[in-house]
Design an enzyme around this catalytic site. Structure first.
Site, PDB file in Angstrom:
ATOM      1  N   ASP A   1       2.678  -9.285  -6.204  1.00 48.76           N
ATOM      2  CA  ASP A   1       3.924  -8.704  -6.356  1.00 48.76           C
ATOM      3  C   ASP A   1       5.303  -9.229  -6.274  1.00 48.76           C
ATOM      4  O   ASP A   1       6.644  -8.088  -6.058  1.00 48.76           O
ATOM      5  CB  ASP A   1       4.086  -7.723  -4.460  1.00 48.76           C
TER       6      ASP A   1
ATOM      7  N   LYS B   1       8.486  -8.882  -8.217  1.00 45.98           N
ATOM      8  CA  LYS B   1       9.260  -7.423  -9.205  1.00 45.98           C
ATOM      9  C   LYS B   1      10.343  -7.924  -9.019  1.00 45.98           C
ATOM     10  O   LYS B   1      11.155  -8.420  -7.536  1.00 45.98           O
ATOM     11  CB  LYS B   1       8.608  -6.228  -8.709  1.00 45.98           C
TER      12      LYS B   1
ATOM     13  N   ASN C   1      12.029  -7.558  -5.200  1.00 45.29           N
ATOM     14  CA  ASN C   1      11.574  -8.838  -4.146  1.00 45.29           C
ATOM     15  C   ASN C   1      12.408 -10.508  -4.202  1.00 45.29           C
ATOM     16  O   ASN C   1      11.841 -10.591  -3.616  1.00 45.29           O
ATOM     17  CB  ASN C   1      10.337  -8.962  -4.384  1.00 45.29           C
TER      18      ASN C   1
ATOM     19  N   ASP D   1       9.504 -11.338   0.634  1.00 42.36           N
ATOM     20  CA  ASP D   1       9.081 -10.262   0.446  1.00 42.36           C
ATOM     21  C   ASP D   1       7.293 -11.144   0.326  1.00 42.36           C
ATOM     22  O   ASP D   1       7.208 -10.368  -0.707  1.00 42.36           O
ATOM     23  CB  ASP D   1       8.940  -8.610  -0.151  1.00 42.36           C
TER      24      ASP D   1
ATOM     25  N   THR E   1       2.803  -3.609  -7.979  1.00 42.94           N
ATOM     26  CA  THR E   1       3.783  -2.078  -8.944  1.00 42.94           C
ATOM     27  C   THR E   1       3.210  -2.160 -10.463  1.00 42.94           C
ATOM     28  O   THR E   1       2.851  -2.658 -10.388  1.00 42.94           O
ATOM     29  CB  THR E   1       5.367  -2.818  -8.669  1.00 42.94           C
TER      30      THR E   1
END
Ligand code: AMP
Length: 276
Positions: free
Chosen positions: A134, A136, A139, A152, A171
């Site tokens: 994840d 992105k 984060n 995160d 995402t």
């Protein structure tokens, strides 16, 4: 710092930094050492409402086990009746996402420095059989010297060595084709995401952005990468992106190879700091 040894009254609570889905983050100072940290306060009631206990437990276990300059440290955690407290490294410059929105896109030097920091962090995570899944801009945090920190780990997975995972998560703009298709995946999904981020750092938006999520899915599956003429981006940067956004996951550049790529070698600041 370790579990159970800490209590709230050992910290002086400072200004409110921000709010996430499950709680609030404050600046704090550990009274005895004077050490500045970020204290994340999570309300147990909210966790229960969203059945998020397992998620948080995994995040804590994984983040606590990692110790790398480009991974946000989770020093300790403790709880009282209603709240869970995470004692985190303080990232003074905040979210990379906000900086990207302010600057619209990054210079090649800044982008290469961030990509190199990410590659180093991922090489370390993958060696420890952790895939993030994840990554992105939201984060990614920046410390007081502008050094990138992956934060995160809520969606991360700790793999048995060489095992493959099959869970739909992440995402959508940052999802690798095998994840869009809900196929088995391994740590090479993070290498794909590095290609997406490298593109977004240089152009200001992710490569497969579309009006709706199904169009994004289609573009991901076709690997429909378009390099706009503005802002101007060097052929070496495009070469790196093209070697990461590869449908066959086994052919994507590994974090180690990313660090050896000429665009990184020529542009990344070895200190990892960004001061422009
Ligand atoms: P989160 O709950 O992780 O979504 O965080 C809520 C807000 O606090 C966001 O604006 C984050 O950028 C900020 N934040 C979270 N952790 C830290 C940290 N360790 N250092 C500085 N800011 C943070």
């Amino acid at each position: 710092m370790a579990e159970e040894e800490w209590f709230l009254d050992e910290f002086e609570i400072g200004r409110f930094i921000g709010e996430g889905k499950f709680g609030k983050v404050y600046l704090a100072r550990e009274k005895q050492s004077g050490y500045i940290v970020a204290l994340k306060v999570i309300f147990k009631q909210k966790l229960e409402k969203y059945h998020f206990h397992e998620h948080l437990r995994r995040e804590i276990e994984i983040q606590h086990s990692l110790d790398h300059p480009n991974v946000l440290r989770l020093f300790a955690w403790f709880h009282d009746e209603t709240r869970i407290f995470l004692v985190l490294e303080y990232a003074a410059q905040g979210e990379l996402y906000k900086l990207l929105r302010n600057l619209h896109h990054f210079s090649e030097k800044r982008a290469a420095t961030y990509v190199a920091s990410l590659a180093k962090a991922l090489a370390y995570c993958h060696e420890n059989n952790v895939i993030h899944r994840d990554i992105k801009p939201e984060n990614l945090l920046l410390d007081f010297e502008g050094r990138l920190k992956i934060a995160d780990f809520g969606w991360a997975a700790q793999l048995q060595a060489h095992a493959k995972r099959q869970t739909m998560c992440g995402t959508i703009d940052y999802l690798a084709p095998e994840m869009v298709q809900n196929k088995e995946h391994d740590q090479t999904v993070d290498n794909w995401t590095l290609g997406i981020l490298c593109y977004e750092f240089l152009y200001g938006f992710p490569p497969f952005e579309a009006e709706d999520k199904y169009d994004t899915f289609k573009r991901i599956l076709k690997v429909d990468v378009v390099f706009p003429s503005s802002p101007p981006v060097s052929p070496e940067a495009k070469d790196l992106i093209s070697k990461l956004l590869v449908k066959d996951s086994s052919k994507r550049l590994s974090p180690q190879k990313i660090l050896e790529h000429p665009w990184i070698v020529q542009n990344a600041d070895p200190s990892g700091c960004t001061k422009e």
